[in-house]
Write an enzyme that holds these catalytic residues in place. Structure first.
Site, PDB file in Angstrom:
ATOM      1  NE  ARG A 366     -14.086  18.662   1.192  1.00 11.32           N
ATOM      2  CZ  ARG A 366     -14.422  17.495   1.719  1.00 11.32           C
ATOM      3  NH1 ARG A 366     -14.782  16.502   0.915  1.00 11.32           N
ATOM      4  NH2 ARG A 366     -14.408  17.302   3.018  1.00 11.32           N
ATOM      5  CG  ASP A 386     -16.951  16.528  10.329  1.00  9.76           C
ATOM      6  OD1 ASP A 386     -16.870  15.290  10.374  1.00  9.76           O
ATOM      7  OD2 ASP A 386     -16.231  17.232   9.616  1.00  9.76           O
ATOM      8  CE  LYS A 472     -13.867   6.196   2.771  1.00 16.23           C
ATOM      9  NZ  LYS A 472     -14.543   7.261   2.049  1.00 16.23           N
ATOM     10  CG  HIS A 518     -11.978  11.562  11.154  1.00 15.53           C
ATOM     11  ND1 HIS A 518     -11.545  12.819  10.767  1.00 15.53           N
ATOM     12  CD2 HIS A 518     -10.851  10.902  11.540  1.00 15.53           C
ATOM     13  CE1 HIS A 518     -10.233  12.903  10.895  1.00 15.53           C
ATOM     14  NE2 HIS A 518      -9.790  11.744  11.363  1.00 15.53           N
TER      15      HIS A 518
END
Length: 646
Positions: A366, A386, A472, A518
């Site tokens: 990023r 991840d 989240k 996730h």
């Protein structure tokens, strides 16, 4: 009369026009003495603001984050007044409170200031504070506000005012000082007892490098001198624990301008540390039923258009990679989840196959602005631990709780035992920030709250902190210095399965949509190592540290015995090295201490004769003469005390 509802649900009937301070006094004089700020119906108000309608009132003291915010913002006004008096003709812009303290951006014109000027500025600011001047808010028409700052020649305030609506503009006065301000102040300047300016830096007006570069003055303040002293001591300790400093000393990582800003290079010690962290989590993941996958570092632009990442982050990310084929574009991978969706889509599944748990240590990229890069905590390339779980709605609750268990195992094994769980939900006032429909968001948010409650987590709900595709659960860690960090996150996502048309065949023989979880207990390897370095001061848990012991022969004639000791230690699975340089044992010990090696094993004539080891622990504790077996048992016991099985 109006009804004032307090945070505990109690309702007070008071005359219209009653102020928050008067409400505080009606509760107790002690509370009134400590109240420094207030919020009414979700709007920050002064403690002397007349309340003209029924509503909810929250009173803040210095112990509250909102109280500190008002305290530090109020101090920025005092420092701005001091700067104006010391440097006539300067132009003030903005002076907000930040996480720790405040800053004020100033156009000093031809003047320059440096840290050597701080004492006289602090002295002047404290003189002003001791005047116990009340902060007074007043409404100003747009025309009068523009006229005031045009007369001063302050084009920055004029620009701010031009973007405000008439009827919404307020000034704050104290002493002889006036500033454009929305509000949120302590009652008077006398509450400020200690002020410390911390640094100066350049800052472009409104963050645009095409605009004038201003001088940003950072500072902090406290209601007691003792608290400032303690804070400055904490800052000194933080400097010693700075992960950039420790990373260099322990030879963990480096950066290269030729490689590029924000792209860390892991040295052998750091690579060994990373590998051990990876193996630790992979072992736990295997027991939890995860399957490892590997995905490429790039993907076609269309992949991220489908996921929604390109629309949200495309302009601020690395630019597309063009291939020789016309109109073919690839992006450096900003997220692993779209790739994992395509892995799921590679074959059909039935309800009997779910849940599917795909895990990957996937490196993503990023483009962070160069001014925002900071060691390992803000980088342009980083590896996430991840994983994505695809499950039925019936499985969601159990799967989410299982991920909580795994995350807690990771945090506890690494000494992060002081934390709060944060349920991060949408900002209902800004729906454009998110994708998906309201029903899916509500289901996802409730699923997280239910799981957090069932696991007995100490949690808070924070509006506006959700990811763009789902809510989240974030783990907010308090480190050894009392600082808060976000580590580990778990997200519930109904959106990406729809965007990628993910399905499974249910018991009714119809196609259904899975739910996606996730999760990343570390978050990213880079940031996690940085925070672990600062939390432990480089004294990693014994099970994790690359070198657990160093063998120090007293002289050259003891090197053969040192080699024999090293082989014995390796046979006991203890990671060790020999320092056989032609240096004194004292110097070798001092250097081993700086490298934070847990055990120093000195071997000389006496040790060789008795087939023993003279063991010293990092920090200076002498453990005396031990056999290799006894030392091995000591190491194993210490490891087992911190590293439990999952």
């Amino acid at each position: 009369m109006i009804d004032i509802t307090l945070p505990d649900g109690a309702v007070k009937k008071v005359p219209e026009g009653t102020t928050p301070m008067e409400v505080a006094k009606s509760i107790s004089e002690g509370l009134a003495r400590n109240v420094i700020s207030a919020k009414f119906n979700d709007t920050t108000v002064e403690t002397v603001t007349p309340l003209k309608e029924s509503g909810t009132l929250t009173l803040y003291t210095w112990k509250d984050d909102e109280g500190k915010k008002a305290f530090w913002h109020s101090t920025s006004h005092v420092v701005a007044q001091a700067l104006e008096e010391l440097y006539p003709g300067i132009k003030l812009t903005i002076g907000p409170a930040i996480e720790n303290g405040f800053y004020y951006d100033v156009d000093f014109g031809d003047e320059t200031i440096s840290e050597k000027d701080f004492p006289k500025i602090e002295k002047k600011a404290l003189e002003i504070a001791r005047g116990k001047h009340d902060y007074k808010m007043r409404s100003v028409s747009k025309a009068d506000a523009l006229s005031y700052y045009k007369e001063q020649g302050n084009e920055y305030k004029v620009e701010l005012i031009e973007n405000l609506d008439d009827g919404t503009i307020t000034f704050c006065d104290h002493s002889t000082f006036t500033d454009l301000c929305r509000g949120g102040h302590i009652p008077n300047t006398g509450i400020i007892k200690a002020i410390k300016l911390l640094s100066v830096a350049g800052a472009y007006w409104r963050g645009d490098e095409n605009n004038t570069q201003l001088t940003r003055v950072y500072g902090i303040s406290f209601p007691k001198q003792k608290e400032l002293t303690e804070y400055l001591q904490l800052l000194e300790e933080a400097k010693k624990r700075d992960h950039r400093k420790l990373g260099k000393e322990l030879e963990l990582f480096t950066f290269s301008q030729k490689v590029g800003q924000g792209l860390p290079l892991w040295l052998p010690n750091g690579a060994a540390l990373r590998e051990r962290l990876e193996q630790f989590l992979k072992k736990a993941q295997k027991k939890a039923g995860y399957e490892m996958v590997v995905t490429p570092h790039i993907g076609q632009k269309e992949l991220y258009v489908t996921s929604g990442h390109y629309a949200k982050y495309g302009e601020d990310s690395f630019q597309p990679i063009h291939t020789p084929k016309e109109d073919e574009e690839f992006l450096l991978k900003p997220m692993n989840c779209p790739h994992h969706c395509e892995i799921y889509n590679s074959q059909p599944f039935s309800y009997k196959d779910l849940p599917k748990r795909y895990a990957e240590f996937g490196t993503v990229y990023r483009y962070e602005q160069s001014g925002e890069l900071h060691g390992l905590t803000r980088v342009r390339g980083f590896t996430q631990d991840d994983a994505h779980i695809f499950c039925t709605t019936e499985q969601l609750n159990d799967e989410f709780k299982n991920v909580i268990d795994l995350t807690l195992y990771v945090l506890n094994s690494l000494g992060f035992d002081n934390f709060t769980a944060q349920v991060s939900v949408r900002d209902l006032d800004n729906p454009d920030k998110y994708i998906g429909n309201t029903d899916d968001w509500e289901k996802a948010e409730q699923a997280i709250i239910d799981a957090a409650e069932e696991k007995g987590l100490n949690y808070v709900v924070e509006s506006g902190e959700a990811a763009f595709y789902g809510p989240k659960l974030d783990f907010m860690i308090k480190d050894a210095l009392g600082r808060n960090w976000q580590l580990g996150t778990i997200q519930v996502d109904y959106i990406l399965p729809k965007r990628f048309d993910l399905t499974y065949k249910g018991s009714d023989n119809e196609l259904h949509r899975p739910v996606m979880i996730h999760r990343a207990p570390f978050g990213s390897m880079e940031r996690f190592v940085a925070l672990l370095l600062e939390h432990t001061g480089g004294n990693f848990p014994l099970w994790l540290i690359p070198t657990q012991a160093i063998v120090l022969p007293v002289s050259e004639k003891h090197e053969k015995y040192a080699e024999k000791v090293l082989n014995s230690l390796e046979n006991h699975e203890i990671r060790a090295l020999i320092d056989n340089r032609n240096e004194t044992v004292g110097k070798k010990i001092r250097e081993a201490e700086l490298k934070k090696i847990p055990f120093m094993i000195i071997v000389g004539e006496q040790e060789e004769a008795s087939a023993s080891l003279s063991v010293r622990r990092h920090g200076g504790e002498d453990l005396g003469s031990l056999s290799v077996d006894t030392f091995s048992d000591l190491v194993t016991t210490e490891i087992n005390s911190t590293l439990k099985s999952f």
